[in-house]
Design a protein around this motif. Structure first.
Motif: not given
Length: 289
Positions: A54-77
């Motif tokens: 999604x980030x490559x296709x949008x030619x920029x950094x998508x907000x999904x990156x931020x959400x995904x990072x936060x979820x990983x922290x909450x999961x303890x990864x």
């Protein structure tokens, strides 16, 4: 060429995703992923690779990156899951692009690597920065919560409160104990405060000094402090260090300290039989009148 490479990658995303998933899945036996269920690991991997595309296709950094990072922290990864995953994506993408070309020379290879790095680099930076920021925020909140729990003042009865202390007492924690103690005494209108050091492993000169300061501060605002939970080895240490604890009462257990607190507030614990006898005496005296 750059546009053609991007189109090639996006049009064949299914093949690249398959290659990426196979390689990442093979690393599941690593320490940080070995305890994760297969279902969660697979779903997280698919979400991760979808976020990358999604980030490559949008030619920029998508907000999904931020959400995904936060979820990983909450999961303890750990952060290494993100960085390892991006390096795998970099490698399989380059391999796929090269496999689609009949002639691969050093110039073509260099261009491919530069282009893929231009996609991967910003994504890694964004993931790491967002992960680190979210992690620091969570750690900060946890630190505040631990501070609140490290020196609690618990009202157990009207005008009587208890402060149970567990673990090592350093200068920073001693300051927090003092603040919570004084604020709590005033808030709960406590006449007696029991400081329970049963869970404090070591009482040295510094710890004793902080406790004495706290007790003296409580005395200055009109309340009494009782130090409870003095084990035999702690008593011996206090004597050997020449620490003077005669300025305020001390008891070996919380139960004995609570009994003293009741006496100081003109109360006591009575058994049912004693209570019945007191009632009978009161009735007899009234009958005599």
């Amino acid at each position: 060429m750059d546009a053609n490479l991007k189109s090639l990658v996006l049009e064949n995303s299914n093949d690249i995703v398959k290659m990426w998933l196979e390689e990442v899945q093979s690393s599941k036996n690593q320490e940080y992923t070995s305890t994760i269920s297969d279902e969660l690991f697979e779903s997280t991997n698919r979400e991760f690779v979808n976020v990358i595309f999604a980030s490559i296709e949008k030619q920029g950094l998508s907000s999904e990156l931020d959400d995904f990072s936060e979820r990983l922290i909450n999961l303890g990864w750990p952060l290494s899951y993100l960085t390892d995953g991006m390096q795998v994506f970099r490698r399989v993408t380059i391999d796929f692009i090269l496999s689609q070309s009949d002639k691969v020379d050093s110039e073509y290879l260099s261009r491919v690597m530069q282009k893929v790095d231009a996609w991967v680099g910003p994504i890694i930076n964004r993931l790491v920065n967002e992960y680190s920021g979210s992690w620091e925020h969570i750690v900060s909140l946890q630190r505040v919560a631990l501070q609140e729990l490290s020196a609690p003042l618990i009202p157990v009865m009207e005008n009587i409160t208890v402060m149970p202390l567990i673990g090592t007492i350093d200068t920073e924690r001693a300051k927090l104990i003092m603040e919570n103690l004084l604020d709590g005494v005033i808030k709960h209108h406590a006449d007696v405060v029991l400081i329970d050091i049963t869970g404090v492993p070591v009482v040295d000169t510094m710890v004793a000094h902080h406790i004495i300061q706290a007790a003296e501060a409580v005395r200055l605002i009109g309340s009494t402090c009782i130090l409870v939970g003095i084990r035999p080895e702690i008593a011996q240490t206090i004597v050997n260090l020449g620490i003077d604890l005669t300025k305020f009462p001390t008891k070996s257990s919380l139960r004995k300290g609570f009994q003293s607190a009741l006496e100081l507030t003109n109360r006591k614990i009575v058994t049912t039989e004693e209570k019945d006898e007191s009632i009978e005496k009161l009735i007899d005296s009234l009958d005599g009148e």
